[in-house]
Design a protein around this motif. Structure first.
Motif, PDB file in Angstrom:
ATOM      1  N   GLN A  89      -4.969   1.461   7.349  1.00 46.70           N
ATOM      2  CA  GLN A  89      -3.517   1.565   7.109  1.00 46.70           C
ATOM      3  C   GLN A  89      -3.173   2.859   6.358  1.00 46.70           C
ATOM      4  OE1 GLN A  89      -1.839  -1.724   4.851  1.00 46.70           O
ATOM      5  NE2 GLN A  89       0.206  -0.851   5.015  1.00 46.70           N
ATOM      6  N   ALA A  90      -4.053   3.273   5.458  1.00 48.75           N
ATOM      7  CA  ALA A  90      -3.793   4.483   4.662  1.00 48.75           C
ATOM      8  C   ALA A  90      -3.643   5.725   5.539  1.00 48.75           C
ATOM      9  CB  ALA A  90      -4.915   4.679   3.637  1.00 48.75           C
ATOM     10  N   ALA A 102       2.475   1.948  -3.340  1.00 46.83           N
ATOM     11  CA  ALA A 102       1.424   2.228  -4.335  1.00 46.83           C
ATOM     12  C   ALA A 102       0.916   3.655  -4.165  1.00 46.83           C
ATOM     13  CB  ALA A 102       0.277   1.226  -4.173  1.00 46.83           C
ATOM     14  N   LEU A 103       0.694   4.077  -2.913  1.00 42.71           N
ATOM     15  CA  LEU A 103       0.205   5.441  -2.689  1.00 42.71           C
ATOM     16  C   LEU A 103       1.265   6.470  -3.098  1.00 42.71           C
ATOM     17  CD1 LEU A 103      -1.720   5.082   0.711  1.00 42.71           C
ATOM     18  CD2 LEU A 103      -2.684   5.535  -1.553  1.00 42.71           C
ATOM     19  N   ARG A 104       2.531   6.154  -2.811  1.00 40.89           N
ATOM     20  CA  ARG A 104       3.613   7.075  -3.177  1.00 40.89           C
ATOM     21  C   ARG A 104       3.777   7.168  -4.699  1.00 40.89           C
ATOM     22  NH1 ARG A 104       3.616  10.609   0.178  1.00 40.89           N
ATOM     23  NH2 ARG A 104       3.609   9.827   2.283  1.00 40.89           N
ATOM     24  N   GLY A 105       3.284   6.163  -5.395  1.00 39.55           N
ATOM     25  CA  GLY A 105       3.370   6.184  -6.864  1.00 39.55           C
ATOM     26  C   GLY A 105       2.307   7.043  -7.525  1.00 39.55           C
ATOM     27  N   LEU A 106       1.276   7.422  -6.775  1.00 35.56           N
ATOM     28  CA  LEU A 106       0.164   8.157  -7.402  1.00 35.56           C
ATOM     29  C   LEU A 106       0.634   9.454  -8.066  1.00 35.56           C
ATOM     30  CD1 LEU A 106      -2.658   7.795  -4.684  1.00 35.56           C
ATOM     31  CD2 LEU A 106      -2.635   6.753  -6.970  1.00 35.56           C
ATOM     32  N   LEU A 145       0.819  -1.223   0.000  1.00 36.78           N
ATOM     33  CA  LEU A 145       0.000   0.000   0.000  1.00 36.78           C
ATOM     34  C   LEU A 145       0.855   1.277   0.000  1.00 36.78           C
ATOM     35  CD1 LEU A 145      -2.830   1.222  -0.020  1.00 36.78           C
ATOM     36  CD2 LEU A 145      -2.771   1.225   2.488  1.00 36.78           C
ATOM     37  N   ALA A 146       1.894   1.312   0.843  1.00 38.79           N
ATOM     38  CA  ALA A 146       2.690   2.547   0.934  1.00 38.79           C
ATOM     39  C   ALA A 146       3.355   2.887  -0.411  1.00 38.79           C
ATOM     40  CB  ALA A 146       3.713   2.433   2.058  1.00 38.79           C
TER      41      ALA A 146
END
Ligand code: NAP
Length: 282
Positions: A72-73, A51-55, A48-49
């Motif tokens: 978690q987000a 993936a979110l940093r890839g946005l 998740l971390a």
């Protein structure tokens, strides 16, 4: 928002392919003439971390967050607003101009707007509200009811300890009722909300006899697959007004689109019909 930019948004979940969000958002993108797409993003919890940093580098405007990432987000994004913090879960992330991630929770907004669209005269303080369940959905419902002035929220959960945590966090007006007393708790209720997964396709119906519920009480369900759950069907048959959970999902699109694209889309009967047509009846 120039035509040179292909708009990107999506939903992160695990699993995620059952989500109706891509259909819903892509219908609206087409209707608004936007060049872009909304994609299902199957992200394992351990990813998740990154993936979110890839946005931001990928050019995403933002994303929705669904099971099992909602809590978690909270710990990964750069800023969490008050609503998400109080609910304790994230449902929507916006990539800001500097690439940082801002998180909110639109479940509460969706819940209230859906009820008001279906029952404009609804008031949270009309009488006792019985909420079944104490998971993520329940947290958004209890938050909304408390914000709108509910005087008594009777919280009933199979696992009592989980309801007690919520009651401690939200304080009065929340009182915890034992699972075995759930029938009696309906007695003078003005509203009943199912926030458990019971009644969803593949799950048994919610085990809750409605005999003692006044027929004027509003019955609402967060489950929207099927749109009319066994609980809503039973309530309708005995004359109670009902509100299904599909509208809650639809109304969450509005604040998300405002944050991502600066657009406030309308939740029309055509949009609802398009999504509803994809949901199996049982
Ligand atoms: N319409 C919308 O926009 C919207 C938004 C959010 C959620 N939802 C729906 O709401 C439902 C719950 O979601 P959630 O995120 O709150 O899930 P969650 O956090 O996993 O909570 C699940 C809840 O269901 C209860 N439950 C599960 N199995 C049960 C059983 N056999 N008997 C009695 N209670 C049972 C759990 O009780 P325990 O604590 O005892 O396990 C808990 O209270 C899902 O169907 C979801 O799709 C819809």
């Amino acid at each position: 928002m120039g035509a040179e930019r292909f708009l990107l948004a999506g939903v992160m979940g695990w699993p995620v392919m059952h989500s109706r969000s891509p259909m819903l958002h892509n219908y609206l993108m087409k209707q608004h003439g936007l060049i872009g797409t909304y994609v299902p993003l199957a992200i394992k919890p351990e990813h998740l971390a990154p993936a979110l940093r890839g946005l931001a580098p990928l050019g995403f405007s933002g994303c929705n967050i669904t099971i099992p990432h909602k809590e978690q987000a909270l710990r990964i994004v750069d800023e969490v607003d008050d609503v998400a913090r109080r609910i304790g879960a994230v449902s929507c992330i916006a990539v800001r101009p500097d690439g940082s991630l801002g998180a909110t929770n639109n479940d509460a907004f969706g819940f209230v707007e859906n009820i008001l669209q279906r029952q404009p005269s609804w008031r949270a303080d009309a009488g006792p509200v019985v909420v079944i369940g104490a998971g993520g959905g329940a947290r958004a419902v209890v938050y909304s009811l408390a914000r709108r002035g509910a005087r008594e929220i009777r919280l009933v959960n199979r696992t009592r300890a989980r309801a007690e945590v919520l009651a401690r966090e939200f304080g009065p007006p929340v009182t915890v009722v034992d699972w075995d007393d759930r029938g009696r708790a309906l007695g003078d209720g003005a509203m009943l909300v199912n926030t458990t997964s019971q009644g969803m396709v593949g799950q048994p119906p919610l085990d809750l006899p409605l005999d003692t519920l006044p027929t004027r009480a509003l019955v609402s369900d967060l489950v929207y697959v099927p749109v009319e759950t066994p609980l809503l069907a039973a309530a309708r048959r005995r004359g109670n007004p009902t509100v299904d959970g599909l509208g809650m999902l639809l109304h969450q699109v509005r604040p998300a689109w405002q944050a991502w694209f600066g657009i406030d889309p309308q939740i029309t009967p055509e949009l609802r019909a398009c999504v509803e047509a994809s949901i199996p009846r049982i």
